[in-house]
Motif scaffolding. Structure first.
Motif, PDB file in Angstrom:
ATOM      1  N   ARG A  24      35.510 137.448 -26.241  1.00 18.45           N
ATOM      2  CA  ARG A  24      35.243 136.457 -27.267  1.00 18.45           C
ATOM      3  C   ARG A  24      34.839 137.207 -28.593  1.00 18.45           C
ATOM      4  N   LEU A  26      33.266 138.222 -31.850  1.00 23.16           N
ATOM      5  CA  LEU A  26      31.831 138.277 -32.086  1.00 23.16           C
ATOM      6  C   LEU A  26      31.545 137.814 -33.556  1.00 23.16           C
ATOM      7  N   GLU A  30      26.458 138.798 -35.126  1.00 25.34           N
ATOM      8  CA  GLU A  30      26.344 139.572 -33.915  1.00 25.34           C
ATOM      9  C   GLU A  30      26.720 141.097 -33.847  1.00 25.34           C
ATOM     10  N   GLU A  75      26.817 137.173 -11.524  1.00 24.37           N
ATOM     11  CA  GLU A  75      27.425 135.973 -12.068  1.00 24.37           C
ATOM     12  C   GLU A  75      28.264 135.331 -11.357  1.00 24.37           C
ATOM     13  N   ASP A 103      32.632 139.857 -22.166  1.00 20.44           N
ATOM     14  CA  ASP A 103      31.874 138.813 -22.566  1.00 20.44           C
ATOM     15  C   ASP A 103      30.367 138.946 -21.979  1.00 20.44           C
ATOM     16  N   SER A 106      28.636 142.000 -23.675  1.00 18.97           N
ATOM     17  CA  SER A 106      28.340 141.679 -25.160  1.00 18.97           C
ATOM     18  C   SER A 106      27.160 140.710 -25.003  1.00 18.97           C
ATOM     19  N   SER A 107      27.100 139.539 -24.271  1.00 17.90           N
ATOM     20  CA  SER A 107      26.182 138.447 -23.912  1.00 17.90           C
ATOM     21  C   SER A 107      24.782 139.243 -23.821  1.00 17.90           C
ATOM     22  N   THR A 108      24.781 140.342 -22.528  1.00 15.79           N
ATOM     23  CA  THR A 108      23.937 140.850 -22.292  1.00 15.79           C
ATOM     24  C   THR A 108      23.277 141.594 -23.308  1.00 15.79           C
ATOM     25  N   LEU A 110      23.539 141.259 -26.670  1.00 17.69           N
ATOM     26  CA  LEU A 110      23.058 140.470 -27.648  1.00 17.69           C
ATOM     27  C   LEU A 110      21.716 139.874 -27.463  1.00 17.69           C
ATOM     28  N   SER A 111      21.429 139.453 -25.953  1.00 10.16           N
ATOM     29  CA  SER A 111      20.263 138.854 -25.373  1.00 10.16           C
ATOM     30  C   SER A 111      19.062 139.695 -25.563  1.00 10.16           C
TER      31      SER A 111
END
Length: 233
Positions: A24, A26, A30, A75, A103, A106-108, A110-111
């Motif tokens: 995805r 960014l 981000e 997941e 994904d 990057s989501s991990t 960014l969290s």
């Protein structure tokens, strides 16, 4: 095979799925988050000890340990569309597409924007993933031709196949993991070597590769890891 136990080795199969191979995009804010922290890729075959050393480094330096295998398994257990896709892919022994892997990573990251660094364990699993990571977090505002965000260092745990097989067999007995039988382990190792050879060459050319002999006592290996991390700070 039960729904709660997707085959851990499935993400390393050689067949490909038809799902997207790009992550995805960014948003600029981000990408800004990912500029500051250290990003360390940690590579090595199953049983080389990278997971243990990543946990030790994360504790000592306040880094976030991002284990790709664990992320995929977690997941795959979720009742989401992405979770079901990952489960099916792993069950069939196919490669989990690069887009899904990026994904998840990057989501991990960014969290946890407060983290001083990220130890990304088990990534990249192929040259496409290495290049796509840099493209994903590149910043086109720097220049028209976006400059990729490469990792700060790539640590590779060197270990003989016999040692890794012995360690994973022991782990399989302790954790009752059906995929940790000798034939499956050797197949995973062969796949690892084939996929990762061009990745190692890619990072060697960038002078980012750091090899650590992983046959020694864990405390000696950890001391070498600490020297690498501290050379970056």
């Amino acid at each position: 095979m039960g729904r709660d136990h997707p085959r851990a080795a499935g993400g390393m199969g050689l067949c490909k799925s038809k799902l997207p191979e790009v992550g995805r995009p960014l948003r600029p804010q981000e990408k800004d988050i990912l500029k500051s922290p250290l990003i360390i890729f940690v590579m090595g075959g199953p049983g080389c000890g990278k997971g243990t050393q990543c946990k030790n480094m994360a504790t000592k330096y306040g880094f976030r340990h991002v284990g790709l295998g664990q992320l995929l398994r977690q997941e795959a257990r979720r009742s989401t569309q992405r979770g079901r896709k990952i489960y099916d892919i792993m069950l069939q022994g196919l490669l989990v597409p690069t887009g899904i892997i990026l994904d998840l990573i990057s989501s991990t990251m960014l969290s946890h924007p407060e983290s001083r660094g990220f130890l990304i364990d088990g990534f990249p699993r192929g040259l496409k993933q290495a290049k796509e990571f840099e493209r994903l977090v590149s910043d086109p505002r720097v220049c028209k031709r976006a400059v990729g965000r490469a990792p700060d260092i790539v640590i590779v745990f060197d270990c003989s196949m016999d040692t890794m097989v012995r360690r994973v067999l022991h782990r399989g007995r302790v954790e009752h993991r059906a995929d940790d039988c000798e034939s499956a382990i050797r197949q995973r190792l062969e796949t690892y070597y084939m996929l990762c050879e061009p990745v190692l060459t890619f990072y060697q050319q960038k002078n980012l590769l750091c090899n650590i002999l992983a046959e020694e006592a864990p405390e000696n290996i950890f001391a070498k890891c600490c020297s690498v991390v501290e050379s970056l700070q």
